[in-house]
Design an enzyme around this catalytic site. Structure first.
Site, PDB file in Angstrom:
ATOM      1  N   THR A  32       0.814  -1.227   0.166  1.00 45.45           N
ATOM      2  CA  THR A  32       0.155   0.016  -0.043  1.00 45.45           C
ATOM      3  C   THR A  32       0.925   1.254   0.107  1.00 45.45           C
ATOM      4  O   THR A  32       2.038   1.176   0.372  1.00 45.45           O
ATOM      5  CB  THR A  32      -0.868  -0.012   1.026  1.00 45.45           C
ATOM      6  OG1 THR A  32      -0.185  -0.035   2.380  1.00 45.45           O
ATOM      7  CG2 THR A  32      -2.007  -1.187   1.200  1.00 45.45           C
ATOM      8  N   ASP A  33       0.496   2.097  -0.246  1.00 46.36           N
ATOM      9  CA  ASP A  33       0.928   3.658  -0.360  1.00 46.36           C
ATOM     10  C   ASP A  33       0.394   4.537   1.085  1.00 46.36           C
ATOM     11  O   ASP A  33       0.081   3.894   1.701  1.00 46.36           O
ATOM     12  CB  ASP A  33       0.738   4.359  -1.594  1.00 46.36           C
ATOM     13  CG  ASP A  33      -0.906   4.762  -1.791  1.00 46.36           C
ATOM     14  OD1 ASP A  33      -1.614   4.610  -0.822  1.00 46.36           O
ATOM     15  OD2 ASP A  33      -1.428   5.297  -2.599  1.00 46.36           O
ATOM     16  N   ALA A  34       1.074   5.595   1.182  1.00 51.95           N
ATOM     17  CA  ALA A  34       0.394   6.432   2.261  1.00 51.95           C
ATOM     18  C   ALA A  34      -0.916   6.672   2.529  1.00 51.95           C
ATOM     19  O   ALA A  34      -1.279   6.820   3.578  1.00 51.95           O
ATOM     20  CB  ALA A  34       1.102   8.111   2.238  1.00 51.95           C
ATOM     21  N   ILE A  37      -4.099   2.551   0.213  1.00 53.89           N
ATOM     22  CA  ILE A  37      -4.514   1.694  -0.853  1.00 53.89           C
ATOM     23  C   ILE A  37      -3.383   1.129  -1.632  1.00 53.89           C
ATOM     24  O   ILE A  37      -2.261   1.464  -1.634  1.00 53.89           O
ATOM     25  CB  ILE A  37      -5.161   2.684  -1.848  1.00 53.89           C
ATOM     26  CG1 ILE A  37      -4.515   3.600  -2.519  1.00 53.89           C
ATOM     27  CG2 ILE A  37      -6.768   3.100  -1.048  1.00 53.89           C
ATOM     28  CD1 ILE A  37      -5.294   4.516  -3.431  1.00 53.89           C
TER      29      ILE A  37
END
Length: 150
Positions: A32-34, A37
């Site tokens: 996931t990203d920050a 997602i």
């Protein structure tokens, strides 16, 4: 003696009776990203793993192909469409269908799903190349194995 890695996915049939490889994916923190997602490039990793698993399921060992026959599979081009996000702990499946196979290339359609909901659609063209980098025709035994899923 090294054993062949086990296949994690399975080969099913779709509504039209066509072969469909289904590969499970669980989303981890690292995917996931920050924003929590799945980072867009990780879908390419998920689809690559699914294609590798499909080859294993067909009894095609990529390392042996390179060492013994001097050929390898590479992605020639890829088109991908991101429809909906996946999130941490989602259980996904990558569904792969072989569309066609020519002398040295094959096209596959891949979708990433959360249950019946399509999140990502992609189409990839894979080429067979010799270790020199030049195109190589698919070996007859490879074509025979893929014939079972066309």
């Amino acid at each position: 003696m090294t054993s062949e890695p086990a296949m994690e996915g399975r080969i099913d049939r779709d509504e039209q009776g066509r072969a469909l490889h289904v590969f499970p994916v669980k989303v981890y923190w690292e995917d996931t990203d920050a924003g929590g997602i799945v980072y867009y490039a990780n879908y390419l990793k998920f689809t690559e793993r699914a294609r590798t698993d499909l080859l294993r399921g067909l009894g095609i060992n990529q390392q042996s192909l390179m060492m013994d026959e001097g050929v390898n599979f590479v992605v020639r081009d890829c088109r991908i469409e991101y429809l909906k996000p996946a999130r941490m702990d989602d259980v996904l499946s990558v569904q792969t269908r072989l569309l066609d196979m020519k002398g040295a290339t094959m096209r596959m359609e891949q979708g990433v799903y959360r249950e019946d909901e399509v999140l990502v659609k992609s189409e990839v063209r894979v080429a067979c190349i010799h270790r020199s980098g030049k195109p190589a025709r698919f070996l007859p035994q490879i074509k025979d194995k893929f014939a079972t899923v066309v």
